[in-house]
Design a protein around this motif. Sequence first.
Motif, PDB file in Angstrom:
ATOM      1  N   LEU A   1     -72.104  61.789 -84.669  1.00 21.34           N
ATOM      2  CA  LEU A   1     -71.832  61.238 -85.991  1.00 21.34           C
ATOM      3  C   LEU A   1     -70.379  61.518 -86.356  1.00 21.34           C
ATOM      4  CD1 LEU A   1     -74.977  62.391 -88.022  1.00 21.34           C
ATOM      5  CD2 LEU A   1     -74.637  60.237 -86.795  1.00 21.34           C
ATOM      6  N   PHE A   2     -69.702  60.510 -86.876  1.00 22.14           N
ATOM      7  CA  PHE A   2     -68.317  60.675 -87.313  1.00 22.14           C
ATOM      8  C   PHE A   2     -68.265  61.498 -88.596  1.00 22.14           C
ATOM      9  CE2 PHE A   2     -65.065  59.211 -90.290  1.00 22.14           C
ATOM     10  CZ  PHE A   2     -63.913  59.481 -89.574  1.00 22.14           C
ATOM     11  N   ASN A   3     -67.340  62.453 -88.641  1.00 20.26           N
ATOM     12  CA  ASN A   3     -67.137  63.249 -89.853  1.00 20.26           C
ATOM     13  C   ASN A   3     -65.812  62.895 -90.523  1.00 20.26           C
ATOM     14  OD1 ASN A   3     -67.393  65.247 -91.838  1.00 20.26           O
ATOM     15  ND2 ASN A   3     -66.365  66.766 -90.568  1.00 20.26           N
ATOM     16  N   GLU A   4     -64.702  63.149 -89.843  1.00 18.43           N
ATOM     17  CA  GLU A   4     -63.389  62.855 -90.421  1.00 18.43           C
ATOM     18  C   GLU A   4     -62.432  62.445 -89.312  1.00 18.43           C
ATOM     19  OE1 GLU A   4     -61.959  66.187 -92.665  1.00 18.43           O
ATOM     20  OE2 GLU A   4     -63.499  66.006 -94.209  1.00 18.43           O
TER      21      GLU A   4
ATOM     22  N   ALA B   1     -61.495  52.480 -83.209  1.00 16.90           N
ATOM     23  CA  ALA B   1     -60.582  52.825 -84.300  1.00 16.90           C
ATOM     24  C   ALA B   1     -59.138  52.534 -83.928  1.00 16.90           C
ATOM     25  CB  ALA B   1     -60.752  54.295 -84.672  1.00 16.90           C
ATOM     26  N   LEU B   2     -58.744  52.898 -82.719  1.00 15.81           N
ATOM     27  CA  LEU B   2     -57.370  52.663 -82.274  1.00 15.81           C
ATOM     28  C   LEU B   2     -57.029  51.175 -82.318  1.00 15.81           C
ATOM     29  CD1 LEU B   2     -57.290  55.020 -79.133  1.00 15.81           C
ATOM     30  CD2 LEU B   2     -56.063  55.403 -81.284  1.00 15.81           C
ATOM     31  N   GLU B   3     -57.929  50.352 -81.821  1.00 14.45           N
ATOM     32  CA  GLU B   3     -57.651  48.918 -81.744  1.00 14.45           C
ATOM     33  C   GLU B   3     -57.674  48.277 -83.126  1.00 14.45           C
ATOM     34  OE1 GLU B   3     -60.413  47.429 -78.867  1.00 14.45           O
ATOM     35  OE2 GLU B   3     -59.348  48.370 -77.171  1.00 14.45           O
ATOM     36  N   ALA B   4     -58.615  48.702 -83.978  1.00 15.77           N
ATOM     37  CA  ALA B   4     -58.714  48.106 -85.317  1.00 15.77           C
ATOM     38  C   ALA B   4     -57.468  48.394 -86.148  1.00 15.77           C
ATOM     39  CB  ALA B   4     -59.955  48.635 -86.028  1.00 15.77           C
ATOM     40  N   LEU B   5     -56.858  49.548 -85.922  1.00  9.66           N
ATOM     41  CA  LEU B   5     -55.698  49.955 -86.708  1.00  9.66           C
ATOM     42  C   LEU B   5     -54.371  49.544 -86.071  1.00  9.66           C
ATOM     43  CD1 LEU B   5     -56.915  53.558 -87.609  1.00  9.66           C
ATOM     44  CD2 LEU B   5     -56.577  51.682 -89.230  1.00  9.66           C
TER      45      LEU B   5
ATOM     46  N   GLN C   1     -69.280  61.927 -73.703  1.00  7.86           N
ATOM     47  CA  GLN C   1     -67.860  61.605 -73.565  1.00  7.86           C
ATOM     48  C   GLN C   1     -67.641  60.104 -73.695  1.00  7.86           C
ATOM     49  OE1 GLN C   1     -65.242  63.598 -73.332  1.00  7.86           O
ATOM     50  NE2 GLN C   1     -63.669  62.101 -72.848  1.00  7.86           N
ATOM     51  N   GLU C   2     -68.483  59.326 -73.051  1.00  8.49           N
ATOM     52  CA  GLU C   2     -68.356  57.871 -73.106  1.00  8.49           C
ATOM     53  C   GLU C   2     -68.538  57.357 -74.534  1.00  8.49           C
ATOM     54  OE1 GLU C   2     -70.593  53.930 -71.190  1.00  8.49           O
ATOM     55  OE2 GLU C   2     -70.992  55.941 -70.405  1.00  8.49           O
ATOM     56  N   LYS C   3     -69.494  57.940 -75.245  1.00 11.46           N
ATOM     57  CA  LYS C   3     -69.752  57.515 -76.624  1.00 11.46           C
ATOM     58  C   LYS C   3     -68.542  57.816 -77.515  1.00 11.46           C
ATOM     59  CE  LYS C   3     -73.861  57.558 -77.954  1.00 11.46           C
ATOM     60  NZ  LYS C   3     -75.259  57.806 -78.384  1.00 11.46           N
ATOM     61  N   ALA C   4     -67.967  59.034 -77.381  1.00 10.20           N
ATOM     62  CA  ALA C   4     -66.806  59.401 -78.187  1.00 10.20           C
ATOM     63  C   ALA C   4     -65.604  58.524 -77.863  1.00 10.20           C
ATOM     64  CB  ALA C   4     -66.467  60.870 -77.960  1.00 10.20           C
ATOM     65  N   VAL C   5     -65.412  58.230 -76.591  1.00 12.93           N
ATOM     66  CA  VAL C   5     -64.324  57.334 -76.185  1.00 12.93           C
ATOM     67  C   VAL C   5     -64.500  55.969 -76.834  1.00 12.93           C
ATOM     68  CG1 VAL C   5     -63.420  56.014 -74.214  1.00 12.93           C
ATOM     69  CG2 VAL C   5     -63.703  58.495 -74.035  1.00 12.93           C
ATOM     70  N   GLY C   6     -65.742  55.473 -76.861  1.00 11.72           N
ATOM     71  CA  GLY C   6     -65.993  54.180 -77.485  1.00 11.72           C
ATOM     72  C   GLY C   6     -65.659  54.176 -78.967  1.00 11.72           C
ATOM     73  N   TYR C   7     -66.048  55.242 -79.680  1.00 13.61           N
ATOM     74  CA  TYR C   7     -65.724  55.336 -81.104  1.00 13.61           C
ATOM     75  C   TYR C   7     -64.205  55.306 -81.301  1.00 13.61           C
ATOM     76  CZ  TYR C   7     -70.519  57.106 -81.988  1.00 13.61           C
ATOM     77  OH  TYR C   7     -71.875  57.265 -82.079  1.00 13.61           O
ATOM     78  N   ALA C   8     -63.498  56.140 -80.519  1.00 12.29           N
ATOM     79  CA  ALA C   8     -62.050  56.250 -80.685  1.00 12.29           C
ATOM     80  C   ALA C   8     -61.355  54.937 -80.338  1.00 12.29           C
ATOM     81  CB  ALA C   8     -61.516  57.383 -79.823  1.00 12.29           C
ATOM     82  N   ARG C   9     -61.825  54.295 -79.280  1.00  9.38           N
ATOM     83  CA  ARG C   9     -61.200  53.034 -78.866  1.00  9.38           C
ATOM     84  C   ARG C   9     -61.300  51.984 -79.978  1.00  9.38           C
ATOM     85  NH1 ARG C   9     -60.210  51.312 -73.678  1.00  9.38           N
ATOM     86  NH2 ARG C   9     -61.632  52.890 -72.818  1.00  9.38           N
TER      87      ARG C   9
ATOM     88  N   PHE D   1     -64.687  52.781 -93.262  1.00 10.77           N
ATOM     89  CA  PHE D   1     -63.950  52.141 -92.167  1.00 10.77           C
ATOM     90  C   PHE D   1     -64.685  52.321 -90.848  1.00 10.77           C
ATOM     91  CE2 PHE D   1     -60.830  52.969 -88.715  1.00 10.77           C
ATOM     92  CZ  PHE D   1     -60.399  51.662 -88.524  1.00 10.77           C
ATOM     93  N   MET D   2     -65.093  53.549 -90.538  1.00  7.88           N
ATOM     94  CA  MET D   2     -65.774  53.791 -89.274  1.00  7.88           C
ATOM     95  C   MET D   2     -67.136  53.102 -89.234  1.00  7.88           C
ATOM     96  SD  MET D   2     -63.570  55.364 -87.431  1.00  7.88           S
ATOM     97  CE  MET D   2     -64.471  56.022 -86.025  1.00  7.88           C
ATOM     98  N   GLN D   3     -67.835  53.080 -90.355  1.00  5.19           N
ATOM     99  CA  GLN D   3     -69.105  52.355 -90.391  1.00  5.19           C
ATOM    100  C   GLN D   3     -68.905  50.864 -90.122  1.00  5.19           C
ATOM    101  OE1 GLN D   3     -71.411  53.014 -93.957  1.00  5.19           O
ATOM    102  NE2 GLN D   3     -72.405  54.816 -93.096  1.00  5.19           N
ATOM    103  N   SER D   4     -67.792  50.316 -90.611  1.00  3.77           N
ATOM    104  CA  SER D   4     -67.506  48.897 -90.381  1.00  3.77           C
ATOM    105  C   SER D   4     -67.286  48.595 -88.905  1.00  3.77           C
ATOM    106  CB  SER D   4     -66.278  48.454 -91.195  1.00  3.77           C
ATOM    107  OG  SER D   4     -65.070  48.917 -90.597  1.00  3.77           O
ATOM    108  N   LEU D   5     -66.956  49.627 -88.133  1.00  7.46           N
ATOM    109  CA  LEU D   5     -66.763  49.479 -86.685  1.00  7.46           C
ATOM    110  C   LEU D   5     -68.035  49.770 -85.906  1.00  7.46           C
ATOM    111  CD1 LEU D   5     -63.300  51.282 -86.307  1.00  7.46           C
ATOM    112  CD2 LEU D   5     -63.748  48.836 -86.638  1.00  7.46           C
ATOM    113  N   GLY D   6     -69.130  50.026 -86.633  1.00  5.39           N
ATOM    114  CA  GLY D   6     -70.385  50.329 -85.964  1.00  5.39           C
ATOM    115  C   GLY D   6     -70.527  51.769 -85.533  1.00  5.39           C
TER     116      GLY D   6
END
Length: 367
Positions: free
Chosen positions: A256-259, A234-238, A224-232, A104-109
């Motif tokens: 790198l995303f772990n869990e 995931a939040l929007e996709a779900l 911080q900006e990179k982590a915010v981008g990852y989380a954003r 799932f996370m890979q599908s979000l880049g």
Amino acid sequence: MRLGILGGGQLGRMLALAGYPLGLAFRFLDPSPEACAGQVGELVAGDYLDGEALARFAEGLDLVTYEFENVPVEAAQRLAERLPVFPPPKALEIAQDRLAEKAFMQSLGVPTPPFRKVDTLEELREGLEALGLPALLKARRGGYDGKGQALVRSREEAERAFAQLGGKGLILEGFVPFDRELSMLAVRGLRGEVAFYPLVENRHRGGILRLSLAPAPGLSPRLQEKAVGYARRALEALGYVGVLALELFQVGEELLFNEMAPRVHNSGHWTIEGAETSQFENHLRALLGLPLGSTAPRGYSAMANLIGVEPDFAQVLALPGAHLHWYGKGVRPGRKVGHITLRRDTWEDLAQDLPHLLALAQALEPV
């Protein structure tokens, strides 16, 4: 309003404690009649998939959330037919499968360590050939705090671990020589508004979180900006509502995303005293459609878990800036029974008092 919480552990307990000042009432569903959240709210003791227990739990509730990700998805789906359930059951379904969440996370880049599905010895051997050694072999479902996984350094170790873990439903992950482990706690409200806490540094031993430092020392705006981008993403996709935790590996200036954990998270306990609004209150605000609170830190915080030990309460409370949270659970080895948060105005002052905090938590070995 009356909220239902699937799970009766300490996270549910702390959600209720954050919700009472907002005038909320709580009911918990947990298989154990001794669940510690039952000390602060109504407890329905029963299996998550027991129809009668689910009906008693749901009666009169306005909405439902959950406090750990191993709640059966079917229970959340059944309840969602009767009343709102947040975060959405889809997030729960993805988070329960380590293969699905990485895909799932890979599908979000979002980058992840390399991984392979393992259901047979042949797939294990092919995965080892592709990913190399050492590697991590994990059960795709269940397991937490280091359970259900093994670090393997040879083919022989890998095949033994394969058998011990059940021989199917596994994931093989390439070993990442990371600099440190970080977590991002994000929250999204009913109308799509979002807020993000500063990245937290987490230190584990034996697969169990021992210490969190917030904000993470030496945190760069870029990370911080990179982590915010990852989380954003995931939040929007779900179409997410509530608090979401992402566990990350820092490798240089990369993450790198772990869990993921679709719930309030152990690494966010520092927010009770160390942030303008705790993760627990913000989770509830999000569910209720209320404005999200500020996630700004109040200085610098360290949170030490109490793992199978009961500290001297008087000694803890004698330390200025220390806050003790005792969960009301029986003490046994390896069990999280409480935590201590220590807050200081500067990182230098916090670092100076870290040894004292760890001694109080009886985490006497280096963490």
